[in-house]
Write a protein that holds these residues in place. Structure first.
Motif, mmCIF file in Angstrom:
data_model
loop_
_atom_site.group_PDB
_atom_site.id
_atom_site.type_symbol
_atom_site.label_atom_id
_atom_site.label_comp_id
_atom_site.label_asym_id
_atom_site.label_seq_id
_atom_site.Cartn_x
_atom_site.Cartn_y
_atom_site.Cartn_z
ATOM 1 N N VAL A 37 76.762 -25.469 -14.106
ATOM 2 C CA VAL A 37 76.963 -25.559 -11.846
ATOM 3 C C VAL A 37 77.064 -27.363 -11.953
ATOM 4 N N GLU A 38 77.578 -27.699 -11.289
ATOM 5 C CA GLU A 38 77.205 -29.020 -10.725
ATOM 6 C C GLU A 38 77.097 -29.308 -9.315
ATOM 7 N N TRP A 39 76.611 -29.462 -8.237
ATOM 8 C CA TRP A 39 76.626 -30.122 -6.856
ATOM 9 C C TRP A 39 75.799 -31.328 -6.370
ATOM 10 N N THR A 40 75.764 -31.757 -5.260
ATOM 11 C CA THR A 40 75.890 -33.367 -4.326
ATOM 12 C C THR A 40 74.326 -32.956 -4.296
ATOM 13 N N LYS A 41 73.194 -33.673 -4.924
ATOM 14 C CA LYS A 41 72.187 -34.156 -4.474
ATOM 15 C C LYS A 41 72.005 -34.649 -3.624
ATOM 16 N N GLN A 42 70.703 -34.893 -2.831
ATOM 17 C CA GLN A 42 70.144 -35.318 -2.060
ATOM 18 C C GLN A 42 68.992 -35.336 -2.022
ATOM 19 N N GLU A 43 68.668 -37.008 -1.772
ATOM 20 C CA GLU A 43 67.392 -37.079 -1.234
ATOM 21 C C GLU A 43 65.802 -36.956 -1.241
ATOM 22 N N GLY A 44 65.531 -36.979 -1.991
ATOM 23 C CA GLY A 44 64.168 -36.106 -1.191
ATOM 24 C C GLY A 44 63.681 -35.030 -1.826
ATOM 25 N N TYR A 45 65.073 -34.073 -2.507
ATOM 26 C CA TYR A 45 64.803 -32.330 -2.695
ATOM 27 C C TYR A 45 65.158 -32.679 -4.403
ATOM 28 N N SER A 46 64.003 -31.367 -4.557
ATOM 29 C CA SER A 46 64.316 -30.781 -6.042
ATOM 30 C C SER A 46 64.780 -30.250 -6.349
ATOM 31 N N TYR A 47 65.131 -29.317 -6.923
ATOM 32 C CA TYR A 47 66.204 -28.048 -7.157
ATOM 33 C C TYR A 47 65.741 -27.161 -8.275
ATOM 34 N N ASN A 48 66.020 -25.729 -7.455
ATOM 35 C CA ASN A 48 65.779 -25.071 -9.105
ATOM 36 C C ASN A 48 66.597 -23.833 -8.704
ATOM 37 N N VAL A 49 67.561 -23.750 -9.893
ATOM 38 C CA VAL A 49 68.724 -22.748 -10.681
ATOM 39 C C VAL A 49 68.401 -21.392 -10.885
ATOM 40 N N TYR A 70 71.234 -36.634 -12.399
ATOM 41 C CA TYR A 70 72.526 -38.196 -12.728
ATOM 42 C C TYR A 70 72.851 -38.512 -11.507
ATOM 43 N N PRO A 71 73.134 -39.678 -11.805
ATOM 44 C CA PRO A 71 73.602 -41.096 -9.987
ATOM 45 C C PRO A 71 74.237 -39.961 -8.569
ATOM 46 N N ALA A 72 74.310 -39.822 -9.484
ATOM 47 C CA ALA A 72 75.158 -38.703 -7.967
ATOM 48 C C ALA A 72 75.401 -37.292 -7.391
ATOM 49 N N PHE A 73 75.129 -36.461 -9.431
ATOM 50 C CA PHE A 73 74.775 -34.848 -8.662
ATOM 51 C C PHE A 73 73.708 -34.581 -9.413
ATOM 52 N N GLY A 74 73.655 -33.152 -9.243
ATOM 53 C CA GLY A 74 72.651 -32.696 -10.427
ATOM 54 C C GLY A 74 73.281 -31.782 -11.528
ATOM 55 N N ARG A 75 72.745 -31.187 -12.176
ATOM 56 C CA ARG A 75 73.469 -30.150 -13.208
ATOM 57 C C ARG A 75 72.914 -29.479 -13.737
ATOM 58 N N ALA A 76 73.139 -27.927 -13.934
ATOM 59 C CA ALA A 76 72.242 -27.147 -14.454
ATOM 60 C C ALA A 76 72.880 -26.144 -15.365
ATOM 61 N N ASP A 77 72.888 -26.136 -16.760
ATOM 62 C CA ASP A 77 73.347 -24.944 -18.016
ATOM 63 C C ASP A 77 72.863 -23.858 -17.450
ATOM 64 N N ALA A 78 72.855 -22.978 -18.359
ATOM 65 C CA ALA A 78 72.513 -21.891 -18.616
ATOM 66 C C ALA A 78 72.599 -21.134 -20.190
ATOM 67 N N LEU A 79 71.634 -21.530 -20.634
ATOM 68 C CA LEU A 79 71.809 -21.059 -22.337
ATOM 69 C C LEU A 79 71.526 -19.951 -22.701
ATOM 70 N N GLY A 80 72.121 -19.242 -23.847
ATOM 71 C CA GLY A 80 71.889 -18.669 -24.895
ATOM 72 C C GLY A 80 72.448 -16.658 -23.894
ATOM 73 N N LEU A 81 73.407 -16.822 -23.474
ATOM 74 C CA LEU A 81 73.982 -15.930 -22.321
ATOM 75 C C LEU A 81 75.209 -15.494 -23.723
ATOM 76 N N SER A 82 74.849 -14.329 -23.675
ATOM 77 C CA SER A 82 76.283 -12.847 -23.941
ATOM 78 C C SER A 82 77.451 -13.607 -23.101
ATOM 79 N N ALA A 83 78.341 -12.809 -23.703
ATOM 80 C CA ALA A 83 80.585 -12.840 -23.453
ATOM 81 C C ALA A 83 80.123 -11.637 -21.935
ATOM 82 N N GLY A 84 80.349 -12.171 -20.858
ATOM 83 C CA GLY A 84 80.360 -11.534 -19.660
ATOM 84 C C GLY A 84 80.611 -12.386 -18.384
ATOM 85 N N SER A 85 80.546 -12.056 -17.770
ATOM 86 C CA SER A 85 80.900 -12.254 -16.010
ATOM 87 C C SER A 85 79.389 -12.852 -15.560
#
Length: 789
Positions: A37-49, A70-85
């Motif tokens: 997931v990627e999102w537009t980051k806001q100054e002064g905030y961190s994020y939990n995903v 990243y300079p204009a956005f935040g990104r998170a990757d969830a790894l180690g998932l089995s197939a599914g939704s």
């Protein structure tokens, strides 16, 4: 009325502040055993995903290292998932408090399993290893194996990450410090605990603790042939890159490399050299290496080479960008047969060796041969190749057999025309089925009579399960095909084989070859490159100068790396103020530390430095950021520095204990200044330990004699939350700790061990004694900030 206006204004401001925290998701998706997931980051905030199955609200928080800035956005990757939704939720954080009302969730994201078709998951040369349980640190359903370790590797910590490894038959554990050191401890053969190294951003050769292969770079080696290691090295997200070194694998079983880029390697990008089995190399972007001395090494030497009785190997879903010699598969010394698979690779304008085969039995299916200036598959030296459902676009010679057919121009013409593309080696045999070709210069299928009965490039089967008759033989050497591909004891079944016409779309698609999201490096090859085997200078420059756009984790920057392992181009990097003292950040603690022992004089830059004289004349006190006190055990501390004569490994009790005002955070930095009075060896330096000196967290190494050296390191993951830690000598002789500082994002002053002035009641923020305090000003008194009333 004035009151109403004030309340309205306040309400407006509150609404504005709240709105600024709202998460706006810009991109999300599922990939192989992961979701992002990627999102537009806001100054002064961190994020939990968080990640959850799509049909439930069973949220699991991702490791903070998976949430990057990243300079204009935040990104998170969830790894180690089995197939599914699945679905992901991004929650803004302010002052360590989640603002759940402003969180945002993705829609349902489809995660698929990696394609585990190929020999790596079929059988093993190690009788005790079962590949159906998974190659590397992951199971075949995409989740980590039970008890697996995960270590996140960045430019900042590649030289300092630690974990304990069992190193003898009695269960003794040794602490590995640095990526190469940890991997090397696995060579003892006593520990098969699955371990996953996750690369974040760019890791360069100079960031590593060391390299154990002087030719290739990082070495993964087992104790004996086909030793079970259960190691995975994988990239996080779309931009993981190793730069300036390659990877050598030797005597190893159960090793997986995936989802990163290899740029500007030393020799080979990836070399499987000597007695390996169950090796899986997939979803990697392979770029130019450093030019070698030979004429055919202008783009580096091999890209992915498989040698010396390496067997049960799968090379899949990789993208090779204009490689010169893409893949050597076999030498001349193998006992053979050694079973290898290449599938769903994108040979993107690479020149030759796709692969170039000796002695081995190789299955090559669903690969995209895209603008290859020399040749596709080449068979020599008694090899067998089954080439199935591949797509050849403008590949000059799709298939070649040594010393016959197209390789020697049907044996007609001058010796120059018939000397062969490969060499004077005996030929192998290629069976082809279901391939699509367009734009090729020549391809000669076997025929029952005529010139193509002896001068052929491949036997083209009418059916996938057709056996090649024994009358089909290599012109030089007489090799016949062993029909391994129709023998269920020799080849896997149930693999997914796409129609050749669909291969370009599959291989270049979202779930195609190379890194997640096609990586962060783009290049367009013009049509002229289909016939060009020369180095593209602009591409070479771009690869050499590549830099990541990753800033780090929210709340912790990652140094992009330089000439010194673990840090910037200059030790210390200017992160620490030159003069003890520092800013007026509320909460800084000043600790007056009186010491009395002297240390020897040293010559620095040609000038004698007598530290005892400095102490007598300078006075002062300590400004030490988060550090509230530093003590040394059993012996009195003295002079300008603490002398640490032993190390924890030998039971030394002479250590500096650092006490903190607040527990260590991941965003903190630890700065040490030290020097050695003897000429340093590779082991001279200082190490960070836990309070009992049993767990080593990190080490900095002195490089010069009688010279102050500054080292700033990020807080290792396993130090987060500590309120005390110890500093011990690593080894060597007479190493001094001159100073220590623990600072947050705003650098504060360093803690320097100078003789204090007991008669001063107040000190200014620069550490100078104050004879007359002014009302309203902030001073240091009795170790704390005080405002004079």
């Amino acid at each position: 009325m004035k009151k109403l206006f004030t309340l309205s204004t306040l309400y407006f401001l509150l609404c504005t502040i709240t709105a600024s925290a709202a998460v706006s998701i810009t991109k999300s998706g599922g990939w192989y055993e992961s979701a992002y997931v990627e999102w537009t980051k806001q100054e002064g905030y961190s994020y939990n995903v968080y990640v959850s199955p799509a049909a439930a609200d069973a949220w699991t928080q991702l490791d903070y290292q998976l949430v990057r800035e990243y300079p204009a956005f935040g990104r998170a990757d969830a790894l180690g998932l089995s197939a599914g939704s699945y679905k992901l939720k991004v929650v803004p954080v302010k002052d360590e408090v989640e603002i759940t009302a402003e969180a945002a969730e993705t829609g349902s994201l489809t995660v698929v399993n990696h394609d585990r078709g190929g020999f790596a998951h079929f059988k093993s040369a190690n009788a005790s290893f079962n590949p159906t349980n998974g190659v590397g640190a992951y199971t075949n359903n995409g989740t980590l194996k039970s008890g697996a370790k995960v270590l996140y590797v960045t430019a900042d910590n590649a030289a300092t990450i630690t974990t304990d490894v069992v190193t003898d038959s009695k269960g003794k554990k040794t602490t590995g410090v640095g990526l190469q050191d940890i991997i090397t401890l696995y060579q003892k053969g006593q520990d098969t605990t699955p371990i996953c190294f996750r690369i974040i951003g760019t890791v360069k050769k100079e960031n590593l603790d060391r390299i154990d292969s002087s030719a290739e770079g990082l070495q993964i080696k087992g104790r004996n042939a086909n030793s079970e290691l259960n190691i995975t090295i994988e990239g996080v997200g779309f931009d993981a890159t190793i730069h300036g070194f390659g990877i050598l694998i030797r005597n190893a079983c159960s090793v997986e490399l995936r989802n990163f880029a290899s740029m500007w390697c030393m020799d080979d990008g990836i070399s499987l050299d000597t007695d390996n089995s169950n090796i899986w190399v997939h979803n990697i972007d392979m770029f130019y290496g450093k030019p070698g001395s030979a004429a055919d090494q202008k783009k580096g030497d091999g890209t992915i080479d498989i040698k010396a009785d390496s067997k049960y190997v799968t090379i899949s879903y990789n993208r090779l960008w204009d490689s010169g010699k893409s893949s050597l598969c076999g030498m001349t010394s193998e006992s053979g047969p050694n079973w290898i698979t290449y599938h769903h690779n994108w040979f993107d304008h690479s020149d030759s060796r796709h692969p170039r085969i000796r002695t081995m039995s190789v299955h090559i299916y669903n690969n995209y041969f895209d603008g290859n200036s020399k040749y596709g598959v080449g068979a020599a030296q008694s090899s067998n190749a089954f080439v199935e459902n591949n797509y050849f676009r403008n590949c000059k010679y799709p298939m070649l057999i040594s010393r016959q057919g197209t390789d020697v121009n049907n044996g007609e013409g001058s010796s120059d025309q018939t000397k062969g593309t490969f060499s004077g080696e005996d030929g192998g045999v290629i069976k082809a089925f279901g391939n699509f070709m367009t734009g090729e210069k020549r391809f000669q299928p076997w025929t029952a009579s005529g010139v193509n009965n002896t001068h052929f490039d491949a036997y083209v089967a009418a059916d996938r399960n057709e056996t090649v008759p024994s009358t089909v033989a290599a012109l030089q050497g007489g090799r016949t095909y062993d029909n391994f591909d129709t023998n269920p004891d020799l080849i896997y079944s149930g693999y997914q084989c796409d129609a050749a016409a669909d291969v370009p779309a599959v291989v270049t698609g979202d779930l195609g070859a190379g890194r997640c999201n096609h990586g962060d490096f783009s290049w367009t090859f013009p049509a002229s490159e289909d016939n060009n085997d020369a180095v593209i200078s602009a591409l070479s420059t771009a690869i050499q100068n590549y830099t990541t756009t990753l800033l780090g984790f929210f709340g912790k920057a990652i140094n992009p790396g330089g000439d010194t392992p673990g840090g910037g181009d200059t030790p210390g990097g200017g992160d620490t103020p030159d003069t003890p003292g520092g800013g007026d950040v509320e909460g800084d603690i000043i600790y007056k530390y009186i010491i009395d022992q002297t240390i020897p004089a040293a010559v620095i830059d040609g000038t004698t430095q007598n530290y005892s004289e400095k102490i007598a004349t300078q006075g002062g006190h300590i400004v030490i950021g988060n550090v509230s006190k530093v003590e040394q055990s059993t012996i009195s501390t003295s002079g300008y520095a603490m002398k640490l004569d032993g190390d924890a490994k030998s039971g030394n009790t002479k250590y500096a204990k650092v006490f903190l005002n607040t527990p260590l955070k991941i965003s903190d930095k630890i700065t040490l200044i030290c020097y050695a009075t003897s000429t340093p060896s590779s082991d001279y330096g200082l190490s960070l330990y836990d309070e009992s000196q049993t767990t080593k967290y990190a080490t900095v190494y002195s490089t010069k004699k009688n010279t102050e050296e500054t080292f700033t390191i990020s807080v290792p993951d396993n130090m987060v939350g500590l309120s005390t830690f110890c500093i011990c000598r690593n080894s060597g002789k007479s190493t001094y700790l001159v100073s220590v500082a623990v600072t947050g994002e705003t650098p504060t002053a360093i803690a320097t061990f100078q003789k204090g002035r007991a008669d001063a009641k107040f000190y200014d923020l620069a550490g100078r004694p104050v004879t007359k305090a002014a009302k309203g000003q902030i001073y240091i008194s009795q170790g704390k900030k005080t405002r004079v009333k």
